[in-house]
Write an enzyme that holds these catalytic residues in place. Sequence first.
Site, PDB file in Angstrom:
ATOM      1  N   LYS A  36     -21.183   3.896  43.322  1.00 10.07           N
ATOM      2  CA  LYS A  36     -22.202   4.329  42.366  1.00 10.07           C
ATOM      3  C   LYS A  36     -21.673   4.359  40.942  1.00 10.07           C
ATOM      4  O   LYS A  36     -22.408   4.082  39.998  1.00 10.07           O
ATOM      5  CB  LYS A  36     -22.773   5.691  42.768  1.00 10.07           C
ATOM      6  CG  LYS A  36     -23.600   5.607  44.038  1.00 10.07           C
ATOM      7  CD  LYS A  36     -24.637   6.694  44.159  1.00 10.07           C
ATOM      8  CE  LYS A  36     -25.598   6.333  45.294  1.00 10.07           C
ATOM      9  NZ  LYS A  36     -26.572   7.325  45.609  1.00 10.07           N
ATOM     10  N   LYS A  94     -27.007  -2.378  51.959  1.00 11.85           N
ATOM     11  CA  LYS A  94     -27.873  -1.419  52.654  1.00 11.85           C
ATOM     12  C   LYS A  94     -29.219  -1.308  51.937  1.00 11.85           C
ATOM     13  O   LYS A  94     -29.288  -1.462  50.713  1.00 11.85           O
ATOM     14  CB  LYS A  94     -27.115  -0.086  52.769  1.00 11.85           C
ATOM     15  CG  LYS A  94     -27.724   1.105  52.111  1.00 11.85           C
ATOM     16  CD  LYS A  94     -26.883   2.349  52.240  1.00 11.85           C
ATOM     17  CE  LYS A  94     -27.144   3.228  51.024  1.00 11.85           C
ATOM     18  NZ  LYS A  94     -27.779   4.485  51.280  1.00 11.85           N
ATOM     19  N   LYS A 122     -32.980   3.079  47.796  1.00 12.12           N
ATOM     20  CA  LYS A 122     -34.050   3.407  46.852  1.00 12.12           C
ATOM     21  C   LYS A 122     -33.795   2.801  45.481  1.00 12.12           C
ATOM     22  O   LYS A 122     -34.724   2.480  44.753  1.00 12.12           O
ATOM     23  CB  LYS A 122     -34.132   4.925  46.651  1.00 12.12           C
ATOM     24  CG  LYS A 122     -34.343   5.744  47.899  1.00 12.12           C
ATOM     25  CD  LYS A 122     -34.546   7.201  47.489  1.00 12.12           C
ATOM     26  CE  LYS A 122     -34.357   8.151  48.650  1.00 12.12           C
ATOM     27  NZ  LYS A 122     -33.087   8.864  48.626  1.00 12.12           N
TER      28      LYS A 122
HETATM   29  N1  AQP Z   1     -30.234   1.964  54.600  1.00 12.27           N
HETATM   30  C1  AQP Z   1     -30.123   3.071  55.324  1.00 12.27           C
HETATM   31  N2  AQP Z   1     -30.017   3.000  56.676  1.00 12.27           N
HETATM   32  C2  AQP Z   1     -29.904   4.132  57.441  1.00 12.27           C
HETATM   33  N3  AQP Z   1     -29.901   5.378  56.904  1.00 12.27           N
HETATM   34  C3  AQP Z   1     -30.012   5.486  55.556  1.00 12.27           C
HETATM   35  N4  AQP Z   1     -30.043   6.546  54.722  1.00 12.27           N
HETATM   36  C4  AQP Z   1     -30.157   6.116  53.442  1.00 12.27           C
HETATM   37  N5  AQP Z   1     -30.212   4.782  53.395  1.00 12.27           N
HETATM   38  C5  AQP Z   1     -30.121   4.358  54.700  1.00 12.27           C
HETATM   39  C6  AQP Z   1     -29.950   7.931  55.191  1.00 12.27           C
HETATM   40  O1  AQP Z   1     -31.077   8.626  54.682  1.00 12.27           O
HETATM   41  C7  AQP Z   1     -30.698   9.984  54.467  1.00 12.27           C
HETATM   42  C8  AQP Z   1     -31.134  10.392  53.103  1.00 12.27           C
HETATM   43  O2  AQP Z   1     -30.468   9.596  52.138  1.00 12.27           O
HETATM   44  P1  AQP Z   1     -30.431  10.066  50.634  1.00 12.27           P
HETATM   45  O3  AQP Z   1     -31.732   9.846  50.016  1.00 12.27           O
HETATM   46  O4  AQP Z   1     -29.993  11.459  50.568  1.00 12.27           O
HETATM   47  O5  AQP Z   1     -29.275   9.290  49.984  1.00 12.27           O
HETATM   48  P2  AQP Z   1     -28.899   7.784  49.846  1.00 12.27           P
HETATM   49  O6  AQP Z   1     -28.067   7.395  51.017  1.00 12.27           O
HETATM   50  O7  AQP Z   1     -28.238   7.692  48.555  1.00 12.27           O
HETATM   51  O8  AQP Z   1     -30.277   7.014  49.847  1.00 12.27           O
HETATM   52  P3  AQP Z   1     -30.563   5.629  49.220  1.00 12.27           P
HETATM   53  O9  AQP Z   1     -31.934   5.298  49.623  1.00 12.27           O
HETATM   54  O10 AQP Z   1     -29.549   4.631  49.561  1.00 12.27           O
HETATM   55  O11 AQP Z   1     -30.555   5.928  47.675  1.00 12.27           O
HETATM   56  P4  AQP Z   1     -29.672   5.272  46.528  1.00 12.27           P
HETATM   57  O12 AQP Z   1     -30.342   4.002  46.245  1.00 12.27           O
HETATM   58  O13 AQP Z   1     -29.800   6.267  45.437  1.00 12.27           O
HETATM   59  O14 AQP Z   1     -28.284   5.108  47.038  1.00 12.27           O
HETATM   60  C9  AQP Z   1     -29.190  10.077  54.671  1.00 12.27           C
HETATM   61  O15 AQP Z   1     -28.929  10.622  55.950  1.00 12.27           O
HETATM   62  C10 AQP Z   1     -28.746   8.643  54.611  1.00 12.27           C
HETATM   63  O16 AQP Z   1     -27.601   8.406  55.406  1.00 12.27           O
END
Ligand code: AQP
Length: 344
Positions: free
Chosen positions: A114, A206, A209
């Site tokens: 990040k 992956k 968001k």
């Molecule tokens: N691609 C994924 N596959 C499986 N699990 C996922 N999680 C996130 N992306 C995937 C799981 O969703 C939960 C909540 O995630 P979060 O919103 O707290 O954080 P994150 O992992 O940072 O989500 P994003 O969507 O990937 O956001 P950005 O783009 O900001 O990095 C967690 O249990 C996570 O493992």
Amino acid sequence: MAFKERVFSGVQPTGNLHLGNYLGAITKFVALQDTYDCIYCVVDLHAITVWQDPPDLKRTTREVTAAFIASGIDPKKQIIFNQSQVAEHAELAWVFNCVARLGWLNRMTQFKEKAGKDRENVSVGLYAYPNLMAADILVYRATHVPVGEDQKQHLELSRDIAQKFNVDFATSITSNGYGEVFFPLPEPIIQGPATRVMSLRDGSKKMSKSEPSDYSRINLTDDADTIAQKIRKAKTDPEALPSEEEGLKPRPEAENLVGIYAALQGTDKASVLREFGGSQFSVFKSALVDLSVAKLGPIGSEMKKLVQDPVYIDSILADGSARASVIAGETMKAVKDIVGFVRR
Ligand code: AQP
């Protein structure tokens, strides 16, 4: 020492919730509520480790809450709340800032990804994020944490922090009458065929968001036409689907779509391949569209209905926060005794 079994997990209100969040985390939250006491948190303190527009943060906090409820979590039986309403998360995180070691945080791959090349310019909060995550879990002395594969390393750090606290303060834990071990070592629950859902545009990244292309993910609020379009455009290769899982290994995009199908259907990749082995992607994608629309459509519609009523959503969060505060307050009182803070 035996701890009361309790589940904790959180989701950041940082944008559109997608299929990865749903299959990696939220479906597990729903399944676990039949067996455990569960606490599900909209982690808004984590969200502000990167810039959030204030009105958007309120909107997305309510949207994640709506997603929890629309997916089937019962807010009366379980606790649903937003992190910033329970001050003990931040309070315990400070104690953990003083327990965790710099070297441990330096190994965190999510921070490296990040922060990228702009390390000097990211917030201190982004760096200390895993310590807050440990506090989120341990302020409830939670024993089980359902998460996607990407959170595995942070969970391991939470266990290291719990362990070091227990060892550093062993004498104080005993002399204050809190038993021999104060914090459980929380177990990650990372199971099933879609623990790491990949981007629909690139099987090596992956689904996330923050990815600029909306075609890389299926959002929980996408309508049927949008879901169909995104799946039809999803990157694949020219080969037919294999009949055995081994055949998916060198084909990340195919493996991803098969994993998504299996998770939505509540089965495993092997049985999906028994059904679709030898089929062209056009056939498989049509079936995946139908399944995705059938499973996600009702959730998206319910979310859209729920967010129309922010007063109701806020009342769920207020009620959940009050119940969470009771548990967190007890833990923090004990932590203060153990650490040696004079308290009222
Ligand atoms: N691609 C994924 N596959 C499986 N699990 C996922 N999680 C996130 N992306 C995937 C799981 O969703 C939960 C909540 O995630 P979060 O919103 O707290 O954080 P994150 O992992 O940072 O989500 P994003 O969507 O990937 O956001 P950005 O783009 O900001 O990095 C967690 O249990 C996570 O493992």
